[in-house]
Design a protein around this motif. Structure first.
Motif, PDB file in Angstrom:
ATOM      1  N   SER A 283       0.854  -1.187   0.000  1.00  0.00           N
ATOM      2  CA  SER A 283       0.000   0.000   0.000  1.00  0.00           C
ATOM      3  C   SER A 283       0.890   1.239   0.000  1.00  0.00           C
ATOM      4  N   PRO A 284       0.344   2.419  -0.328  1.00  0.00           N
ATOM      5  CA  PRO A 284       1.140   3.638  -0.236  1.00  0.00           C
ATOM      6  C   PRO A 284       1.736   3.845   1.161  1.00  0.00           C
ATOM      7  N   ALA A 285       0.990   3.529   2.197  1.00  0.00           N
ATOM      8  CA  ALA A 285       1.514   3.681   3.561  1.00  0.00           C
ATOM      9  C   ALA A 285       2.729   2.784   3.778  1.00  0.00           C
ATOM     10  N   GLN A 286       2.675   1.564   3.283  1.00  0.00           N
ATOM     11  CA  GLN A 286       3.816   0.660   3.443  1.00  0.00           C
ATOM     12  C   GLN A 286       5.033   1.147   2.655  1.00  0.00           C
ATOM     13  N   ARG A 287       4.807   1.752   1.496  1.00  0.00           N
ATOM     14  CA  ARG A 287       5.919   2.272   0.705  1.00  0.00           C
ATOM     15  C   ARG A 287       6.554   3.510   1.324  1.00  0.00           C
ATOM     16  N   LEU A 288       5.730   4.374   1.918  1.00  0.00           N
ATOM     17  CA  LEU A 288       6.206   5.694   2.324  1.00  0.00           C
ATOM     18  C   LEU A 288       6.406   5.870   3.825  1.00  0.00           C
TER      19      LEU A 288
ATOM     20  N   ALA B 244      -1.437   6.994  -6.374  1.00  0.00           N
ATOM     21  CA  ALA B 244      -1.914   6.646  -5.034  1.00  0.00           C
ATOM     22  C   ALA B 244      -0.898   7.068  -3.974  1.00  0.00           C
ATOM     23  N   CYS B 245       0.371   6.903  -4.274  1.00  0.00           N
ATOM     24  CA  CYS B 245       1.420   7.305  -3.324  1.00  0.00           C
ATOM     25  C   CYS B 245       1.486   8.821  -3.178  1.00  0.00           C
ATOM     26  N   VAL B 246       1.347   9.541  -4.274  1.00  0.00           N
ATOM     27  CA  VAL B 246       1.333  11.011  -4.209  1.00  0.00           C
ATOM     28  C   VAL B 246       0.135  11.481  -3.387  1.00  0.00           C
ATOM     29  N   ALA B 247      -1.017  10.896  -3.642  1.00  0.00           N
ATOM     30  CA  ALA B 247      -2.214  11.268  -2.881  1.00  0.00           C
ATOM     31  C   ALA B 247      -2.027  10.970  -1.400  1.00  0.00           C
ATOM     32  N   TYR B 248      -1.451   9.822  -1.087  1.00  0.00           N
ATOM     33  CA  TYR B 248      -1.205   9.464   0.313  1.00  0.00           C
ATOM     34  C   TYR B 248      -0.258  10.477   0.965  1.00  0.00           C
ATOM     35  N   GLU B 249       0.827  10.799   0.281  1.00  0.00           N
ATOM     36  CA  GLU B 249       1.810  11.740   0.840  1.00  0.00           C
ATOM     37  C   GLU B 249       1.199  13.126   1.021  1.00  0.00           C
ATOM     38  N   ASN B 250       0.429  13.583   0.046  1.00  0.00           N
ATOM     39  CA  ASN B 250      -0.230  14.892   0.159  1.00  0.00           C
ATOM     40  C   ASN B 250      -1.234  14.922   1.303  1.00  0.00           C
ATOM     41  N   ALA B 251      -1.900  13.827   1.544  1.00  0.00           N
ATOM     42  CA  ALA B 251      -2.916  13.774   2.600  1.00  0.00           C
ATOM     43  C   ALA B 251      -2.307  13.594   3.989  1.00  0.00           C
ATOM     44  N   ASN B 252      -1.056  13.166   4.057  1.00  0.00           N
ATOM     45  CA  ASN B 252      -0.462  12.845   5.348  1.00  0.00           C
ATOM     46  C   ASN B 252       0.722  13.745   5.678  1.00  0.00           C
ATOM     47  N   GLN B 253       1.898  13.396   5.248  1.00  0.00           N
ATOM     48  CA  GLN B 253       3.111  14.072   5.694  1.00  0.00           C
ATOM     49  C   GLN B 253       3.491  15.305   4.867  1.00  0.00           C
ATOM     50  N   GLN B 254       3.229  15.275   3.576  1.00  0.00           N
ATOM     51  CA  GLN B 254       3.577  16.368   2.664  1.00  0.00           C
ATOM     52  C   GLN B 254       5.079  16.684   2.695  1.00  0.00           C
ATOM     53  N   ARG B 255       5.906  15.643   2.692  1.00  0.00           N
ATOM     54  CA  ARG B 255       7.363  15.816   2.705  1.00  0.00           C
ATOM     55  C   ARG B 255       7.833  16.159   1.294  1.00  0.00           C
ATOM     56  N   VAL B 256       8.482  17.303   1.171  1.00  0.00           N
ATOM     57  CA  VAL B 256       8.930  17.787  -0.134  1.00  0.00           C
ATOM     58  C   VAL B 256       9.910  16.807  -0.769  1.00  0.00           C
ATOM     59  N   ARG B 257      10.815  16.268   0.010  1.00  0.00           N
ATOM     60  CA  ARG B 257      11.808  15.336  -0.531  1.00  0.00           C
ATOM     61  C   ARG B 257      11.135  14.096  -1.121  1.00  0.00           C
ATOM     62  N   ILE B 258      10.148  13.570  -0.442  1.00  0.00           N
ATOM     63  CA  ILE B 258       9.434  12.382  -0.926  1.00  0.00           C
ATOM     64  C   ILE B 258       8.639  12.724  -2.180  1.00  0.00           C
ATOM     65  N   LEU B 259       7.963  13.862  -2.171  1.00  0.00           N
ATOM     66  CA  LEU B 259       7.199  14.277  -3.356  1.00  0.00           C
ATOM     67  C   LEU B 259       8.121  14.487  -4.553  1.00  0.00           C
ATOM     68  N   ARG B 260       9.313  15.000  -4.311  1.00  0.00           N
ATOM     69  CA  ARG B 260      10.292  15.184  -5.384  1.00  0.00           C
ATOM     70  C   ARG B 260      10.706  13.826  -5.962  1.00  0.00           C
ATOM     71  N   GLN B 261      10.952  12.857  -5.078  1.00  0.00           N
ATOM     72  CA  GLN B 261      11.323  11.519  -5.539  1.00  0.00           C
ATOM     73  C   GLN B 261      10.189  10.883  -6.337  1.00  0.00           C
ATOM     74  N   LEU B 262       8.965  11.088  -5.893  1.00  0.00           N
ATOM     75  CA  LEU B 262       7.815  10.551  -6.624  1.00  0.00           C
ATOM     76  C   LEU B 262       7.705  11.196  -8.002  1.00  0.00           C
ATOM     77  N   LYS B 263       7.985  12.482  -8.101  1.00  0.00           N
ATOM     78  CA  LYS B 263       7.971  13.155  -9.403  1.00  0.00           C
ATOM     79  C   LYS B 263       9.046  12.576 -10.324  1.00  0.00           C
TER      80      LYS B 263
END
Length: 73
Positions: A15-20, A43-62
């Motif tokens: 799941s996105p939670a398990q990945r992130l 799904a992972c981007v949505a999970y990150e945006n809804a939870n932690q919103q870590r810029v580094r993680i969002l950058r890696q996802l991009k």
């Protein structure tokens, strides 16, 4: 495990939670680089945006999204 969490699982079984949300950054990095489809990535981007919103993680996802798009061409 909730139904929504089960529905968010992809073919890798994560799941996105398990990945992130693993305990160290190497496992997060591994969770991201093993995403091979846009549905899982979204799904992972949505999970990150809804939870932690870590810029580094969002950058890696991009970056992973860019990689998936380049392979689709």
């Amino acid at each position: 495990m909730s139904n929504s969490e089960e529905q968010e699982r992809n073919s890798d079984g994560l799941s996105p939670a398990q990945r992130l949300e693993p305990p160290n950054s190497r496992l997060i990095n591994a969770g991201i680089v093993t995403i091979h489809d846009m549905e899982t990535l979204r799904a992972c981007v949505a999970y990150e945006n809804a939870n932690q919103q870590r810029v580094r993680i969002l950058r890696q996802l991009k970056q992973q999204a860019d990689e998936i798009r380049s392979q689709e061409r």
